[in-house]
Design a protein around this motif. Structure first.
Motif, PDB file in Angstrom:
ATOM      1  N   TYR A   1      20.797  -1.982  11.080  1.00  0.00           N
ATOM      2  CA  TYR A   1      19.549  -1.409  10.558  1.00  0.00           C
ATOM      3  C   TYR A   1      19.860  -0.813   9.193  1.00  0.00           C
ATOM      4  N   TYR A   2      18.917  -0.960   8.267  1.00  0.00           N
ATOM      5  CA  TYR A   2      19.035  -0.350   6.946  1.00  0.00           C
ATOM      6  C   TYR A   2      17.720   0.331   6.589  1.00  0.00           C
ATOM      7  N   ALA A   3      17.832   1.509   6.006  1.00  0.00           N
ATOM      8  CA  ALA A   3      16.650   2.139   5.434  1.00  0.00           C
ATOM      9  C   ALA A   3      16.151   1.275   4.284  1.00  0.00           C
ATOM     10  N   ASP A   4      14.855   1.292   4.069  1.00  0.00           N
ATOM     11  CA  ASP A   4      14.285   0.474   3.001  1.00  0.00           C
ATOM     12  C   ASP A   4      14.910   0.794   1.645  1.00  0.00           C
ATOM     13  N   SER A   5      15.265   2.039   1.448  1.00  0.00           N
ATOM     14  CA  SER A   5      15.787   2.475   0.151  1.00  0.00           C
ATOM     15  C   SER A   5      17.163   1.889  -0.174  1.00  0.00           C
ATOM     16  N   VAL A   6      17.866   1.391   0.835  1.00  0.00           N
ATOM     17  CA  VAL A   6      19.225   0.874   0.599  1.00  0.00           C
ATOM     18  C   VAL A   6      19.360  -0.598   0.955  1.00  0.00           C
ATOM     19  N   LYS A   7      18.286  -1.171   1.480  1.00  0.00           N
ATOM     20  CA  LYS A   7      18.340  -2.569   1.895  1.00  0.00           C
ATOM     21  C   LYS A   7      18.726  -3.453   0.720  1.00  0.00           C
ATOM     22  N   ASP A   8      19.569  -4.414   0.966  1.00  0.00           N
ATOM     23  CA  ASP A   8      20.073  -5.364  -0.036  1.00  0.00           C
ATOM     24  C   ASP A   8      21.082  -4.755  -0.998  1.00  0.00           C
ATOM     25  N   ARG A   9      21.392  -3.476  -0.853  1.00  0.00           N
ATOM     26  CA  ARG A   9      22.416  -2.844  -1.697  1.00  0.00           C
ATOM     27  C   ARG A   9      23.601  -2.354  -0.869  1.00  0.00           C
ATOM     28  N   PHE A  10      23.335  -1.910   0.340  1.00  0.00           N
ATOM     29  CA  PHE A  10      24.370  -1.365   1.213  1.00  0.00           C
ATOM     30  C   PHE A  10      24.643  -2.335   2.363  1.00  0.00           C
ATOM     31  N   THR A  11      25.896  -2.343   2.832  1.00  0.00           N
ATOM     32  CA  THR A  11      26.265  -3.172   3.982  1.00  0.00           C
ATOM     33  C   THR A  11      27.124  -2.352   4.931  1.00  0.00           C
ATOM     34  N   ILE A  12      26.678  -2.266   6.170  1.00  0.00           N
ATOM     35  CA  ILE A  12      27.444  -1.562   7.195  1.00  0.00           C
ATOM     36  C   ILE A  12      28.255  -2.567   7.993  1.00  0.00           C
ATOM     37  N   SER A  13      29.462  -2.170   8.380  1.00  0.00           N
ATOM     38  CA  SER A  13      30.305  -3.044   9.178  1.00  0.00           C
ATOM     39  C   SER A  13      31.207  -2.188  10.055  1.00  0.00           C
ATOM     40  N   ARG A  14      31.813  -2.817  11.039  1.00  0.00           N
ATOM     41  CA  ARG A  14      32.734  -2.101  11.907  1.00  0.00           C
ATOM     42  C   ARG A  14      33.861  -3.030  12.324  1.00  0.00           C
ATOM     43  N   ASP A  15      34.995  -2.421  12.630  1.00  0.00           N
ATOM     44  CA  ASP A  15      36.151  -3.161  13.124  1.00  0.00           C
ATOM     45  C   ASP A  15      36.568  -2.474  14.419  1.00  0.00           C
ATOM     46  N   ASN A  16      36.179  -3.038  15.544  1.00  0.00           N
ATOM     47  CA  ASN A  16      36.466  -2.401  16.828  1.00  0.00           C
ATOM     48  C   ASN A  16      37.950  -2.403  17.167  1.00  0.00           C
ATOM     49  N   ALA A  17      38.696  -3.300  16.577  1.00  0.00           N
ATOM     50  CA  ALA A  17      40.140  -3.322  16.814  1.00  0.00           C
ATOM     51  C   ALA A  17      40.844  -2.167  16.113  1.00  0.00           C
ATOM     52  N   LYS A  18      40.247  -1.696  15.012  1.00  0.00           N
ATOM     53  CA  LYS A  18      40.864  -0.608  14.230  1.00  0.00           C
ATOM     54  C   LYS A  18      40.130   0.711  14.384  1.00  0.00           C
ATOM     55  N   ASN A  19      39.081   0.725  15.225  1.00  0.00           N
ATOM     56  CA  ASN A  19      38.294   1.954  15.442  1.00  0.00           C
ATOM     57  C   ASN A  19      37.736   2.516  14.142  1.00  0.00           C
ATOM     58  N   THR A  20      37.233   1.642  13.290  1.00  0.00           N
ATOM     59  CA  THR A  20      36.696   2.104  12.009  1.00  0.00           C
ATOM     60  C   THR A  20      35.344   1.471  11.724  1.00  0.00           C
ATOM     61  N   MET A  21      34.583   2.166  10.895  1.00  0.00           N
ATOM     62  CA  MET A  21      33.299   1.686  10.424  1.00  0.00           C
ATOM     63  C   MET A  21      33.268   1.897   8.917  1.00  0.00           C
ATOM     64  N   SER A  22      32.559   1.013   8.222  1.00  0.00           N
ATOM     65  CA  SER A  22      32.498   1.134   6.770  1.00  0.00           C
ATOM     66  C   SER A  22      31.064   1.002   6.276  1.00  0.00           C
ATOM     67  N   LEU A  23      30.855   1.487   5.073  1.00  0.00           N
ATOM     68  CA  LEU A  23      29.579   1.320   4.382  1.00  0.00           C
ATOM     69  C   LEU A  23      29.897   0.925   2.948  1.00  0.00           C
ATOM     70  N   GLN A  24      29.641  -0.327   2.624  1.00  0.00           N
ATOM     71  CA  GLN A  24      29.821  -0.797   1.261  1.00  0.00           C
ATOM     72  C   GLN A  24      28.532  -0.522   0.505  1.00  0.00           C
ATOM     73  N   MET A  25      28.640   0.251  -0.554  1.00  0.00           N
ATOM     74  CA  MET A  25      27.462   0.645  -1.331  1.00  0.00           C
ATOM     75  C   MET A  25      27.563   0.055  -2.731  1.00  0.00           C
ATOM     76  N   ASN A  26      26.645  -0.813  -3.047  1.00  0.00           N
ATOM     77  CA  ASN A  26      26.611  -1.455  -4.358  1.00  0.00           C
ATOM     78  C   ASN A  26      25.364  -1.034  -5.122  1.00  0.00           C
ATOM     79  N   THR A  27      25.386  -1.279  -6.411  1.00  0.00           N
ATOM     80  CA  THR A  27      24.250  -0.966  -7.280  1.00  0.00           C
ATOM     81  C   THR A  27      23.740   0.447  -7.004  1.00  0.00           C
ATOM     82  N   LEU A  28      24.642   1.391  -7.029  1.00  0.00           N
ATOM     83  CA  LEU A  28      24.284   2.755  -6.693  1.00  0.00           C
ATOM     84  C   LEU A  28      23.327   3.347  -7.721  1.00  0.00           C
TER      85      LEU A  28
END
Length: 124
Positions: free
Chosen positions: A58-85
């Motif tokens: 899910y993405y808020a409208d304000s960040v859609k197409d600029r931010f990407t959320i991802s997770r790595d369950n093997a490493k117990n981590t989550m990330s948020l790539q933020m572009n065009t800030l």
């Protein structure tokens, strides 16, 4: 359960940052995860969320197409790539964990565990 968010900093408008969230237990794969943010004088708002297996996002409208959320369950981590800030992205960003659901919860009160927050400042 402990969450630790990191990766914030100062960036110029149009730039990029990548936030990460480390989850303290191997049960990470049992939680839906999300990024919230809170700007000065404003309420905390949901930015992006991802289900326990990554099957839905899910993405808020304000960040859609600029931010990407991802997770790595093997490493117990989550990330948020933020572009065009943008300057309006300036806020403290928090990672949060929720029980596994088919849909991504939208409100602060739905999330049981929170990280300490990392500050993102976007200059114009």
């Amino acid at each position: 359960v402990q969450l630790q968010a990191f990766g914030g900093g100062l960036v110029q408008a149009g730039g990029s940052l990548r936030l990460s969230c480390a989850f303290s237990k191997r049960t990470f794969r049992s939680y839906n995860m999300a990024w919230f943010r809170q700007a000065p004088g404003k309420e905390r708002e949901l930015v992006a969320g991802i289900t326990w297996g990554g099957q839905r996002t899910y993405y808020a409208d304000s960040v859609k197409d600029r931010f990407t959320i991802s997770r790595d369950n093997a490493k117990n981590t989550m990330s948020l790539q933020m572009n065009t800030l943008k300057p309006e992205d300036t806020a403290v960003y928090y990672c949060a964990a929720d029980t596994p659901r088919d849909l991504i919860a939208r409100t602060v009160s739905d999330y049981e565990f929170w990280g300490q927050g990392t500050l993102v400042t976007v200059s114009s």
